[in-house]
Design an enzyme around this catalytic site. Structure first.
Site, PDB file in Angstrom:
ATOM      1  N   ARG A  53      34.936  -3.477 -30.037  1.00 15.16           N
ATOM      2  CA  ARG A  53      34.527  -1.965 -29.272  1.00 15.16           C
ATOM      3  C   ARG A  53      34.696  -1.066 -30.681  1.00 15.16           C
ATOM      4  O   ARG A  53      35.707  -1.149 -31.475  1.00 15.16           O
ATOM      5  CB  ARG A  53      35.570  -1.250 -28.245  1.00 15.16           C
ATOM      6  N   LYS A 235      31.812   4.491 -17.904  1.00 16.95           N
ATOM      7  CA  LYS A 235      33.218   4.558 -18.094  1.00 16.95           C
ATOM      8  C   LYS A 235      33.684   5.450 -16.656  1.00 16.95           C
ATOM      9  O   LYS A 235      33.407   6.686 -16.639  1.00 16.95           O
ATOM     10  CB  LYS A 235      33.816   5.307 -19.229  1.00 16.95           C
ATOM     11  N   THR A 293      42.631   0.460 -21.262  1.00 16.52           N
ATOM     12  CA  THR A 293      43.753   1.374 -21.900  1.00 16.52           C
ATOM     13  C   THR A 293      44.970   1.065 -21.281  1.00 16.52           C
ATOM     14  O   THR A 293      45.434   0.608 -20.094  1.00 16.52           O
ATOM     15  CB  THR A 293      43.316   2.853 -21.549  1.00 16.52           C
TER      16      THR A 293
END
Length: 499
Positions: A53, A235, A293
């Protein structure tokens, strides 16, 4: 589209074949200051990273260009198609500046956000986002600095937003602002995002991640700008996106459960069930889903994770997520390689659990009433019934591979494609081992290539059986209509060893 397209014959790669991963869930590692060198990028790949990423919120285009070039050099050296995802920053809401750089807010006090240009103090501050004044309503919450401060709107007009401080503390220059109770009329792509998008497409990235999606229209606009040059990942990090999840999934190529921002705008206890809901919805529609995350957050500063973090990663694997992501752990932490290696070990351990297959299939993914879906379901069932070693999938666009992966088969998926773009994009797909190879033009050639590639990449051995799916006649997109059982016999092994 699915099926297999004709193309001019291409010479097979001359490098040694690369080994498939032993696990099916994919690892997406974020690059940053701690993983900035070609040597570290190689180390992360060797530790288990399947995809990388590039976070467009940090660094400049020269930084990103250097990292992308290092990934592509590594790809050439190893022969393993490697996925690059460019993550756009999205619209960031921030408060203005203060006379003394900060101010202290007390619980119960009145505080005003306005459109004046003067530096703020303990009673007011500028809010440089006109859209908020248009959309806010009484009773809505304003969360500052990732929710550390909570203010409730009491009154508002075109120039001011009056609030009462519910959770006070220090507010300082340009801190981030979240409005979880309001759908803002903000474009999903800022001017910076558009410039970053143009750069990323010029550099040939494989996926574009769209941040702070609120509605399907945001995805449609991004798709128009991408123009088919990359795949699009939405997202999910705002409550408003949850309300229109199905519409977003219909338009996106993949989704990410961005738990960090979801955890700011929602109560912490609401995030785990939402994670399961998003993963299940994506799997039902056959969209790759990434859980992201704070998965191994403690490894930013420590060489090992907490037991709770290990369980968190394993839960995503048991839920059947296509990929799990490292953020600061690999981008700016002290132990980037160790974090990737740990995530690899956790995922491998979870998938080795005898109950893993059953747990992954808690989510029912019913096939659509199409031949393509019926073939994908049949291939998965056949592989389990006859204890095949792999499912071999011929595809040009990757659609057939995604259909098979949606079934979460018990065996690996060997994807043979003439398209490097397709091979790279499949780095986020559960269980897929993508190989770029020449086209086939007959049924016999299809079977023969399936066997050779399965042997070459150590996916099968003598006596093993393969399930092969493809479209006949060849060269007709969307025509996946064949499922075939092939067995590897001794003569073929001998020919492979001497070739």
């Amino acid at each position: 589209m699915s099926g297999y397209a004709f193309a001019m014959p291409r010479k097979e790669p001359s490098h040694a074949p690369y080994s498939p991963r032993s696990r099916k869930v994919r690892i997406l590692a974020t690059l940053g200051p701690a993983s900035d060198t070609p040597e570290m990028i190689r180390a992360l790949a060797e530790a288990g990273a399947d995809a990388f990423r590039i976070n467009m919120s940090h660094g400049n285009h020269d930084d990103h260009r250097r990292r992308i070039a290092a990934i592509r050099r590594l790809e050439t050296e190893t022969g393993r198609p490697t996925t690059i995802l460019a993550d756009l920053q999205g619209p960031k809401l921030r408060v203005g500046r203060f006379k003394d750089d900060k101010a202290e807010l007390r619980n119960g006090q009145r505080f005003v956000f306005d459109r004046r240009k003067e530096p703020g103090d303990a009673t007011r501050v500028a809010l440089p986002h006109t859209e908020i004044f248009e959309a806010v309503r009484a009773g809505a919450r304003l969360l500052v600095d990732d929710g550390k401060l909570v203010l409730r709107v009491t009154a508002h007009d075109a120039e001011t937003i009056e609030t009462e401080v519910e959770v006070g503390g220090t507010i300082s220059n340009n801190k981030g602002l979240n409005l979880p109770d309001v759908v803002l009329p903000l474009a999903a792509l800022t001017d910076k995002d558009r410039a970053d998008l143009t750069f990323a497409l010029e550099e040939g990235v494989d996926w574009i991640a769209l941040s702070f999606v609120q509605r399907p229209e945001d995805v449609a606009e991004a798709r128009r700008l991408i123009g088919g040059k990359a795949a699009l990942l939405a997202k999910i990090e705002k409550p408003s996106a949850i309300d229109r999840l199905e519409g977003i999934l219909e338009l996106a190529d993949a989704v990410m459960v961005a738990r960090g921002d979801l955890g700011v705008e929602l109560p912490p206890e609401a995030v785990p069930p939402l994670q399961k809901r998003i993963v299940e919805a994506a799997r039902r529609l056959g969209r790759p889903v990434v859980v992201a995350t704070q998965m191994l957050e403690s490894m930013i500063t420590a060489p090992s994770p907490t037991r709770a973090e290990v369980s968190d990663v394993a839960t995503a694997v048991y839920d059947g997520a296509d990929a799990i992501m490292l953020s600061a752990e690999s981008a700016s932490g002290r132990f980037p390689r160790e974090a990737v290696a740990m995530m690899n070990r956790i995922a491998t351990s979870a998938e080795s659990d005898p109950t893993h297959y059953a747990r992954v299939h808690f989510t029912e993914t019913l096939p659509d009433a199409t031949t393509n879906d019926a073939i994908a379901r049949a291939a998965s069932e056949m592989a389990r019934t006859i204890t095949a070693s792999a499912i071999v999938c011929f595809t040009s666009s990757g659609s057939t591979a995604r259909r098979v992966a949606r079934e979460r088969p018990i065996v690996p998926l060997l994807v043979l494609t003439p398209s490097m773009r397709t091979a790279r994009q499949l780095g986020l797909l559960w269980g897929a081992h993508a190989v770029r190879t020449r086209d086939v033009h007959s049924f016999e050639e299809m079977v023969g290539k399936s066997k050779r590639m399965a042997l070459r990449h150590a996916i099968a051995k003598g006596g093993d059986r393969l399930i092969v799916t493809a479209g006949v006649p060849f060269g007709v997109p969307g025509s996946t209509n064949v499922v075939h059982v092939a067995r590897l016999i001794g003569d073929e092994l001998d020919r492979h060893r001497t070739s």
